[in-house]
Design a protein around this motif. Structure first.
Motif, PDB file in Angstrom:
ATOM      1  N   THR A   4     -15.684 -14.286  23.321  1.00 56.54           N
ATOM      2  CA  THR A   4     -14.082 -13.910  23.533  1.00 56.54           C
ATOM      3  C   THR A   4     -14.158 -13.057  24.603  1.00 56.54           C
ATOM      4  O   THR A   4     -14.939 -11.869  24.835  1.00 56.54           O
ATOM      5  CB  THR A   4     -13.956 -13.212  22.286  1.00 56.54           C
ATOM      6  OG1 THR A   4     -14.429 -13.843  21.177  1.00 56.54           O
ATOM      7  CG2 THR A   4     -12.270 -13.079  22.128  1.00 56.54           C
ATOM      8  N   TYR A   6     -12.156 -10.727  25.702  1.00 55.98           N
ATOM      9  CA  TYR A   6     -11.038  -9.606  25.627  1.00 55.98           C
ATOM     10  C   TYR A   6     -11.449  -8.510  26.691  1.00 55.98           C
ATOM     11  O   TYR A   6     -12.686  -8.587  27.305  1.00 55.98           O
ATOM     12  CB  TYR A   6     -10.997  -8.935  24.261  1.00 55.98           C
ATOM     13  CG  TYR A   6     -12.283  -8.251  23.739  1.00 55.98           C
ATOM     14  CD1 TYR A   6     -12.647  -7.097  24.190  1.00 55.98           C
ATOM     15  CD2 TYR A   6     -13.209  -8.983  22.872  1.00 55.98           C
ATOM     16  CE1 TYR A   6     -13.964  -6.359  23.727  1.00 55.98           C
ATOM     17  CE2 TYR A   6     -14.495  -8.283  22.571  1.00 55.98           C
ATOM     18  CZ  TYR A   6     -14.732  -7.027  22.769  1.00 55.98           C
ATOM     19  OH  TYR A   6     -15.823  -6.426  22.394  1.00 55.98           O
ATOM     20  N   LYS A   8     -12.690  -5.864  28.838  1.00 55.92           N
ATOM     21  CA  LYS A   8     -13.925  -4.749  28.790  1.00 55.92           C
ATOM     22  C   LYS A   8     -13.526  -3.608  29.373  1.00 55.92           C
ATOM     23  O   LYS A   8     -12.893  -3.565  30.357  1.00 55.92           O
ATOM     24  CB  LYS A   8     -15.042  -5.418  29.262  1.00 55.92           C
ATOM     25  CG  LYS A   8     -15.749  -6.582  28.402  1.00 55.92           C
ATOM     26  CD  LYS A   8     -17.210  -6.822  28.896  1.00 55.92           C
ATOM     27  CE  LYS A   8     -17.651  -8.010  28.431  1.00 55.92           C
ATOM     28  NZ  LYS A   8     -17.057  -9.147  29.424  1.00 55.92           N
ATOM     29  N   GLY A   9     -14.302  -2.572  28.856  1.00 57.39           N
ATOM     30  CA  GLY A   9     -14.037  -1.351  29.460  1.00 57.39           C
ATOM     31  C   GLY A   9     -14.778  -1.221  30.624  1.00 57.39           C
ATOM     32  O   GLY A   9     -15.291  -1.979  31.290  1.00 57.39           O
ATOM     33  N   GLU A  10     -15.071   0.076  31.255  1.00 56.74           N
ATOM     34  CA  GLU A  10     -16.018   0.177  32.184  1.00 56.74           C
ATOM     35  C   GLU A  10     -17.423  -0.198  32.132  1.00 56.74           C
ATOM     36  O   GLU A  10     -18.252  -0.424  33.073  1.00 56.74           O
ATOM     37  CB  GLU A  10     -15.986   1.785  32.922  1.00 56.74           C
ATOM     38  CG  GLU A  10     -14.975   2.080  33.795  1.00 56.74           C
ATOM     39  CD  GLU A  10     -15.188   3.054  34.610  1.00 56.74           C
ATOM     40  OE1 GLU A  10     -14.715   3.215  35.781  1.00 56.74           O
ATOM     41  OE2 GLU A  10     -16.389   3.683  34.348  1.00 56.74           O
ATOM     42  N   ASN A  11     -17.734   0.011  30.758  1.00 58.51           N
ATOM     43  CA  ASN A  11     -19.461  -0.503  30.550  1.00 58.51           C
ATOM     44  C   ASN A  11     -19.728  -1.904  30.843  1.00 58.51           C
ATOM     45  O   ASN A  11     -18.866  -2.590  30.253  1.00 58.51           O
ATOM     46  CB  ASN A  11     -19.691  -0.275  29.142  1.00 58.51           C
ATOM     47  CG  ASN A  11     -19.397   1.468  28.963  1.00 58.51           C
ATOM     48  OD1 ASN A  11     -20.092   1.982  29.449  1.00 58.51           O
ATOM     49  ND2 ASN A  11     -18.564   1.583  27.999  1.00 58.51           N
ATOM     50  N   MET A  13     -21.676  -5.396  30.799  1.00 57.88           N
ATOM     51  CA  MET A  13     -22.572  -6.056  29.604  1.00 57.88           C
ATOM     52  C   MET A  13     -24.145  -5.764  29.838  1.00 57.88           C
ATOM     53  O   MET A  13     -24.873  -5.636  28.947  1.00 57.88           O
ATOM     54  CB  MET A  13     -22.446  -7.558  29.524  1.00 57.88           C
ATOM     55  CG  MET A  13     -20.968  -7.883  29.325  1.00 57.88           C
ATOM     56  SD  MET A  13     -20.843  -9.613  29.565  1.00 57.88           S
ATOM     57  CE  MET A  13     -20.326  -9.897  31.306  1.00 57.88           C
ATOM     58  N   PHE A  16     -25.537  -3.470  27.509  1.00 59.90           N
ATOM     59  CA  PHE A  16     -25.606  -3.649  26.006  1.00 59.90           C
ATOM     60  C   PHE A  16     -26.665  -4.106  25.547  1.00 59.90           C
ATOM     61  O   PHE A  16     -26.752  -5.280  24.864  1.00 59.90           O
ATOM     62  CB  PHE A  16     -24.394  -4.501  25.969  1.00 59.90           C
ATOM     63  CG  PHE A  16     -23.751  -4.355  24.431  1.00 59.90           C
ATOM     64  CD1 PHE A  16     -23.092  -3.412  23.898  1.00 59.90           C
ATOM     65  CD2 PHE A  16     -24.229  -5.565  23.729  1.00 59.90           C
ATOM     66  CE1 PHE A  16     -22.825  -3.628  22.553  1.00 59.90           C
ATOM     67  CE2 PHE A  16     -23.519  -5.631  22.264  1.00 59.90           C
ATOM     68  CZ  PHE A  16     -22.922  -4.479  21.688  1.00 59.90           C
ATOM     69  N   SER A  39     -17.166   1.299  18.754  1.00 55.73           N
ATOM     70  CA  SER A  39     -16.911   0.491  19.934  1.00 55.73           C
ATOM     71  C   SER A  39     -15.995  -0.451  19.816  1.00 55.73           C
ATOM     72  O   SER A  39     -15.077  -0.867  20.648  1.00 55.73           O
ATOM     73  CB  SER A  39     -18.437   0.036  20.213  1.00 55.73           C
ATOM     74  OG  SER A  39     -18.115  -1.058  21.203  1.00 55.73           O
ATOM     75  N   GLU A  40     -16.096  -1.290  18.667  1.00 55.67           N
ATOM     76  CA  GLU A  40     -15.033  -2.050  18.158  1.00 55.67           C
ATOM     77  C   GLU A  40     -13.449  -1.589  18.310  1.00 55.67           C
ATOM     78  O   GLU A  40     -12.495  -2.301  18.904  1.00 55.67           O
ATOM     79  CB  GLU A  40     -15.210  -2.738  16.825  1.00 55.67           C
ATOM     80  CG  GLU A  40     -14.346  -3.684  16.153  1.00 55.67           C
ATOM     81  CD  GLU A  40     -14.335  -5.129  16.762  1.00 55.67           C
ATOM     82  OE1 GLU A  40     -15.460  -5.289  17.636  1.00 55.67           O
ATOM     83  OE2 GLU A  40     -13.623  -5.675  16.627  1.00 55.67           O
ATOM     84  N   GLU A  42     -12.647   1.111  19.994  1.00 65.76           N
ATOM     85  CA  GLU A  42     -12.552   1.469  21.349  1.00 65.76           C
ATOM     86  C   GLU A  42     -12.022   0.116  22.363  1.00 65.76           C
ATOM     87  O   GLU A  42     -10.852   0.266  22.723  1.00 65.76           O
ATOM     88  CB  GLU A  42     -13.346   2.074  21.838  1.00 65.76           C
ATOM     89  CG  GLU A  42     -13.115   2.731  23.440  1.00 65.76           C
ATOM     90  CD  GLU A  42     -14.457   3.430  23.802  1.00 65.76           C
ATOM     91  OE1 GLU A  42     -14.005   4.457  24.122  1.00 65.76           O
ATOM     92  OE2 GLU A  42     -15.296   2.619  24.057  1.00 65.76           O
ATOM     93  N   ASN A  43     -12.430  -0.868  21.829  1.00 67.26           N
ATOM     94  CA  ASN A  43     -12.211  -2.118  22.734  1.00 67.26           C
ATOM     95  C   ASN A  43     -11.082  -3.177  22.464  1.00 67.26           C
ATOM     96  O   ASN A  43     -10.789  -3.806  22.989  1.00 67.26           O
ATOM     97  CB  ASN A  43     -13.591  -3.108  22.957  1.00 67.26           C
ATOM     98  CG  ASN A  43     -14.293  -2.264  23.949  1.00 67.26           C
ATOM     99  OD1 ASN A  43     -14.336  -2.732  25.053  1.00 67.26           O
ATOM    100  ND2 ASN A  43     -15.190  -1.469  23.348  1.00 67.26           N
ATOM    101  N   THR A  44     -10.857  -3.019  20.894  1.00 60.13           N
ATOM    102  CA  THR A  44      -9.831  -3.973  20.555  1.00 60.13           C
ATOM    103  C   THR A  44      -8.631  -3.459  20.028  1.00 60.13           C
ATOM    104  O   THR A  44      -7.397  -3.898  19.635  1.00 60.13           O
ATOM    105  CB  THR A  44     -10.513  -4.891  19.222  1.00 60.13           C
ATOM    106  OG1 THR A  44     -10.593  -3.703  18.221  1.00 60.13           O
ATOM    107  CG2 THR A  44     -11.418  -5.376  19.585  1.00 60.13           C
TER     108      THR A  44
END
Ligand code: SF4
Lengths: 308, 237
Positions: A4, A6, A8-11, A13, A16, A39-40, A42-44
């Motif tokens: 998916t 969606y 992403k922030g600055e980090n 992949m 990860f 993390s979930e 923060e990202n969603t």
């Protein structure tokens, strides 16, 4: 399954990896499950309560599908398979199983989830529909044995998800890309991590459990008879949860994987890429291409296997 | 934006989830989702439907229950609705006519759709009012889907951003009026296609919109002179 995308922030992949995430956990003084939950959110944009609640709903469906095939036999939509969970359930109840109560319970629940899936029942894809029995079976069997609270089981599902997310990020979770090691193998790694946490092990042990589970399913091909998610998928769920619990048990004893988890993931991906097309969900090799597999093909589709 | 936690490209609930009716995310869950989208595009009014199946859908639809899932979607059921497996019976009871046609060859051949995907279905729908709709969609893996054809127009709807579909009289000014209504709400049109049906003097238009489309806009478009119908397809959830 596909990713998916969606925002992403600055980090990026590339960071990860499990080793990096565990470092983050130490820095923040958080468990792996808590970290993945944070993390979930923060990202969603979900709140902590929303995400916990949603996972709790997943656990509800897992429980239903893990029991759905035990008391009464369920049969698949195609008519090829069914009734194995019920059969095995009866055998356990007669006290005949040699596996011990936890593993036997896990095996019957993994069979049940998979059979419910094949019968067009409701399941949680975890990470995929084909491998939907492994994580629920491990969490519910160990959770029952240990008397874990519902909150602990939900938390363990976040730990398991973290393991699955890393595998999805750096390898694949699709049988069509990586063979069954990417589905049942990934699910077993997730299940092992969850089981370690429920058994009282720490996150590092959980990740060693995940590594040992995945290592032992490396190379597993995807060769479904008639292209249907039934043979061998249903029994692979049962045996994969056995692998997961064996790995978790060793990890809790302090046994470590000599090859770190992240490297096992990299190896899994490389092996998947090296698998020929026939052994990646096309139904054109392996068990699908056996004499019996081809006869089943003829029976279901009314045409010769060669015509596929 | 600086984030505090590492994240990958998956959400937790891509991994532990979704909840679905089995057995296959692409052949069952995706099929149900496509059926439901086709139903919305046909104004939730399906009297009869022909399912033309291509590629792997054509070969394995019976085993995976793709047929039951497609029909369940047409009846308005979600991929996690357990009534999915009883859709034949339910369609019979509610008087929806349906048939399945496994097709030879690839889906895009000779039709202008931009689809080469192996899991493709074409819905030929007749509404209760006798209107016809032709919808083509693909199940692209993991339960995700894409609508690629709509009444002869090649489109791309994946469920990520909303689309507006209009059927209107083929007369000057109507497209400009729609565009200006959207502009007044500061909505950007990401993509737009029009196809004209000369024999009926009508045109179908497909608009991909950036951002969320309020219901009031749909009502205003509906009021425009010469407008026959408007459908808004929203992203799921
Ligand atoms: S054999 Fe293939 S279809 Fe079956 S569970 Fe494994 S990866 Fe999925």
């Amino acid at each position: 399954m596909e990713s998916t995308n969606y925002e992403k922030g600055e980090n990026v992949m590339a960071e990860f990896w499990m080793s990096e995430i565990l470092k983050g956990c130490v820095e923040k003084g958080m468990s792996l499950g808590e970290y993945i939950l944070a993390s979930e959110c923060e990202n969603t944009g979900q709140t902590r309560e929303q995400a916990l609640d949603r996972m709790s709903q997943m656990l509800d469906v897992m429980e239903q599908s893990a029991r759905g095939g035990l008391e009464n036999p369920v049969f698949s939509n195609s008519g090829l398979t069914g009734g194995c969970a019920h059969q095995y359930h009866g055998y356990i109840q007669k006290g005949q199983s040699i596996l011990g109560p936890v593993l036997a319970d896990a095996v019957q629940m993994a069979l049940s989830c998979s059979e419910v899936n094949a019968a067009m029942g409701k399941i949680v894809a975890c990470p995929t529909a084909g491998s939907c029995g492994i994580v629920p079976a491990a969490v519910l069997a160990v959770g029952k044995y240990r008397g874990n609270s519902r909150e602990e089981m939900v938390q363990a599902l976040f730990t398991a998800s973290g393991v699955g997310m890393v595998i999805g990020e750096h390898a694949t979770l699709a049988g069509a890309d990586g063979g069954c090691q990417a589905e049942c193998g990934a699910a077993a790694a997730m299940a092992a991590a969850a089981a370690v946490r429920l058994l009282g092990g720490d996150d590092e042990q959980a990740v060693h459990g995940a590594a040992m589970a995945l290592k032992n399913l490396l190379g597993l091909v995807c060769d479904p008879v008639c292209g249907l998610v039934e043979i061998p998928c249903i029994k692979r769920n049962a045996v994969s949860v056995s692998v997961a619990l064996t790995a978790a048990d060793m990890a809790c004893a302090g046994v470590r994987s000599y090859i770190p988890f992240d490297e096992v993931v990299t190896a899994m991906y490389a092996i998947g890429k090296a698998l020929p097309q026939q052994l990646r969900e096309t139904g054109q090799g392996g068990l699908a291409a056996t004499k019996t597999g081809m006869e089943m093909y003829q029976r279901i589709y009314g045409q010769d296997y060669g015509a596929m | 934006m600086k984030t505090e936690y590492l994240a990958g490209s998956y959400s937790v609930f891509d991994i532990a989830g979704p909840v679905m009716v089995g057995p296959s995310s692409s052949h069952t869950a995706g099929a149900a989702r496509l059926g439901k989208m086709a139903r919305v595009l046909a104004h939730n009014s399906v009297r009869s439907v022909v399912f033309q199946l291509y590629g792997s859908f054509a070969k394995t639809y019976k085993g995976h229950g793709t047929d039951k899932a497609l029909l369940a979607g047409i009846l308005g059921f979600d991929p996690w609705d357990e009534r999915l497996r009883d859709s034949f019976r339910i369609a019979g009871e509610s008087g929806v006519d349906y048939s399945f046609q496994p097709m030879e060859g690839s889906a895009g051949e000779g039709t202008g759709w931009e689809s080469v995907h192996p899991n493709t279905v074409r819905f030929l729908i007749t509404t209760h009012g006798g209107e016809k709709f032709d919808v083509v969609g693909c199940s692209i893996g993991g339960g995700k889907v894409r609508i690629v054809g709509l009444n002869g127009i090649s489109v791309q709807f994946t469920g990520e951003s909303p689309i507006l579909v209009t059927r209107h009289l083929d007369s000057p000014g109507i497209i400009a009026s729609i565009a200006s209504l959207l502009y007044q709400s500061r909505l950007n049109i990401g993509n737009m296609r029009v196809s004209r049906k000369r024999h009926s003097d009508t045109a179908d238009m497909y608009l991909e919109i950036d951002g969320s489309v309020p219901k009031s806009i749909v009502e205003q478009i509906q009021e425009l002179p010469g407008m026959l119908s408007v459908v808004l397809l929203q992203p799921e959830e």
